[in-house]
Design an enzyme around this catalytic site. Structure first.
Site, PDB file in Angstrom:
ATOM      1  N   LYS A 160     -77.043 -67.451  20.534  1.00  9.66           N
ATOM      2  CA  LYS A 160     -75.574 -67.505  20.441  1.00  9.66           C
ATOM      3  C   LYS A 160     -75.077 -68.767  21.142  1.00  9.66           C
ATOM      4  O   LYS A 160     -75.754 -69.786  21.107  1.00  9.66           O
ATOM      5  CB  LYS A 160     -74.953 -66.215  20.997  1.00  9.66           C
ATOM      6  CG  LYS A 160     -75.607 -64.968  20.396  1.00  9.66           C
ATOM      7  CD  LYS A 160     -74.878 -63.698  20.686  1.00  9.66           C
ATOM      8  CE  LYS A 160     -75.602 -62.533  20.022  1.00  9.66           C
ATOM      9  NZ  LYS A 160     -74.889 -61.271  20.169  1.00  9.66           N
ATOM     10  N   SER A 175     -78.882 -54.719  21.072  1.00  9.24           N
ATOM     11  CA  SER A 175     -79.385 -54.198  22.352  1.00  9.24           C
ATOM     12  C   SER A 175     -80.883 -53.884  22.339  1.00  9.24           C
ATOM     13  O   SER A 175     -81.314 -52.917  22.980  1.00  9.24           O
ATOM     14  CB  SER A 175     -78.575 -52.975  22.803  1.00  9.24           C
ATOM     15  OG  SER A 175     -77.230 -53.345  23.064  1.00  9.24           O
ATOM     16  N   GLY A 208     -80.513 -60.698  20.793  1.00  9.33           N
ATOM     17  CA  GLY A 208     -79.535 -61.592  21.385  1.00  9.33           C
ATOM     18  C   GLY A 208     -79.841 -61.838  22.848  1.00  9.33           C
ATOM     19  O   GLY A 208     -80.722 -62.627  23.199  1.00  9.33           O
ATOM     20  N   GLY A 209     -79.149 -61.127  23.729  1.00 11.32           N
ATOM     21  CA  GLY A 209     -79.250 -61.343  25.171  1.00 11.32           C
ATOM     22  C   GLY A 209     -80.677 -61.428  25.700  1.00 11.32           C
ATOM     23  O   GLY A 209     -81.000 -62.305  26.513  1.00 11.32           O
TER      24      GLY A 209
HETATM   25  P1  PGA Z   1     -77.940 -58.246  21.574  1.00 16.19           P
HETATM   26  O1  PGA Z   1     -77.430 -59.102  20.309  1.00 16.19           O
HETATM   27  O2  PGA Z   1     -79.430 -58.168  21.484  1.00 16.19           O
HETATM   28  O3  PGA Z   1     -77.466 -59.044  22.774  1.00 16.19           O
HETATM   29  O4  PGA Z   1     -77.301 -56.914  21.484  1.00 16.19           O
HETATM   30  C1  PGA Z   1     -78.044 -58.975  19.059  1.00 16.19           C
HETATM   31  C2  PGA Z   1     -77.422 -59.928  18.090  1.00 16.19           C
HETATM   32  O5  PGA Z   1     -76.196 -60.095  18.102  1.00 16.19           O
HETATM   33  O6  PGA Z   1     -78.130 -60.542  17.265  1.00 16.19           O
END
Ligand code: PGA
Length: 281
Positions: free
Chosen positions: A41, A242, A263-264
Site C-alpha cells: 500500500k 488480516s 497487507g500489513g
Molecule cells: P491486510 O490488508 O492484510 O492489512 O488486512 C490486505 C489487503 O488489503 O490486501
C-alpha cells in the site's frame, strides 16, 4: 464516474501471455501453484527495501518448491525492488495501473510503465481504490485488460462490505464484481482473483473457514463461465484480509484458496515468511 472504455471493449481486450501458466504440483495437475502476495500500500521508502533482502533470504529451496512469492511495493520502489530481487524467483508487482498506454493523465501509471520497471503483476480493483477513488467494475476491467496488454498478470480484487454481508448479499456482490471486472480474454497465465472482504482488511477480523470456502467456490464457478472449463481450475484465487502467521495455516488450507494477498503483515519479513511458511508443513 465515467468509465474509461466501454464494457464491451474491455471484455474483449487484452493480449494473452504465452506462458504455460501457474500449474502446481504434478501429482495434482489442475491445482495451481500457491501464490503469497504482499501489498505494501502507501508504505515504504528506499530503506524499506531491506525487507526484500530478508524475504529473499527466507525464500529457501523448500519454500520455493511449494509457493510463489510476490511483493507489490509503492510505484516509486518498483524499479529498485525488481533490481534487488532479480534472480531470486520473487516477483514484483504494481498496486494499480491506468487503463491507457500513455497520455495526459497526471499522476497515473500505465501498465506498460510497470512492466518496463520490471513488474510482472498488477493489482487492480483493490477495495481501497474502489472506496477512495470511486473505481467501478468497468474501469477495473479496463485496467485488468491494460495489464494483460502490457504482459502483466492482473490480480483482480473483489469483496463485500460489512453492510453487504449483514444484508446477506455477499455472493451476489462478489458475482457482480467478478462479471464486471474480469476481462473475458483472461487466461490462467494472466489472471489471479483475490477475495478480500472489505470489513476484514486491516481490522484483525477474518471470515470463518466455511464463509471463505463458500465465496471461493462461487468464484471458481464463475471463472468457469469467464475463462472456460479448461482453465478455470488453475486460476489462482487468493484470500486477503488480516492474514497473519497465526491464522495463515487455517485460511490457506480452505478448499479453493490458492494463496494470500497480505497487507500489513507483508511489511515485516518475519510475518510475510511466517504466512508463506504455512505451505511448508
Ligand atoms: P491486510 O490488508 O492484510 O492489512 O488486512 C490486505 C489487503 O488489503 O490486501
Amino acid at each position: 464516474m465515467r468509465s474509461l472504455v466501454s464494457r464491451g471493449d474491455c471484455r474483449r481486450g487484452g493480449a494473452l501471455l504465452s506462458a504455460p501458466g501457474p500449474l502446481g504440483d504434478p501429482a495434482m495437475p489442475n491445482r495451481p501453484r500457491p501464490l503469497v502476495a504482499g501489498n505494501w500500500k502507501m508504505n515504504g521508502l528506499r530503506r524499506s527495501l531491506r525487507v526484500l533482502g530478508e524475504i529473499e533470504q527466507g525464500y529457501t529451496p523448500g519454500l520455493k518448491a511449494k509457493a510463489d512469492l510476490l511483493l507489490c511495493p509503492p510505484a516509486t520502489l518498483v524499479l529498485t525492488a525488481a533490481h534487488v530481487l532479480v534472480g531470486s524467483g520473487i516477483a514484483v508487482g504494481g498496486q494499480d495501473c491506468h487503463a491507457k498506454e500513455a497520455g495526459a493523465f497526471t499522476g497515473d501509471i500505465a501498465a506498460e510503465m510497470l512492466a518496463d520497471a520490471g513488474a510482472t503483476f498488477a493489482i487492480v480493483g483493490h477495495s481501497e481504490r474502489r472506496q477512495y477513488h470511486g473505481e467501478k467494475d468497468a474501469e477495473i476491467c479496463a485496467k485488468a485488460a491494460a495489464a494483460h496488454r502490457a504482459g502483466l498478470a492482473a490480480i483482480v480484487c473483489v469483496g463485500e462490505t460489512q453492510g453487504e454481508r449483514e444484508a446477506g448479499k455477499t455472493l451476489a456482490v462478489v458475482r457482480r464484481q467478478l462479471r464486471g471486472s474480469v476481462p473475458e480474454a483472461s487466461r490462467r497465465a494472466n489472471l489471479v482473483v483475490a477475495y478480500e472482504p472489505v470489513w476484514a482488511i486491516g481490522t484483525g477480523l477474518t471470515p470463518t473457514a466455511a464463509d471463505v470456502a463458500e465465496v471461493h467456490a462461487l468464484i471458481r464457478d464463475e471463472l468457469r463461465r469467464i475463462v472456460g472449463k479448461a482453465e478455470e481450475a488453475s486460476v489462482r484465487i487468493l484470500y486477503g484480509g488480516s492474514v497473519k502467521p497465526a491464522n495463515a495455516k487455517e485460511l490457506l488450507a480452505v478448499e479453493n484458496v490458492d494463496g494470500a494477498l497480505v497487507g500489513g503483515a507483508s511489511l515485516l519479513a518475519a510475518d510475510f515468511l511466517g504466512i508463506a511458511g504455512a505451505y511448508l508443513a
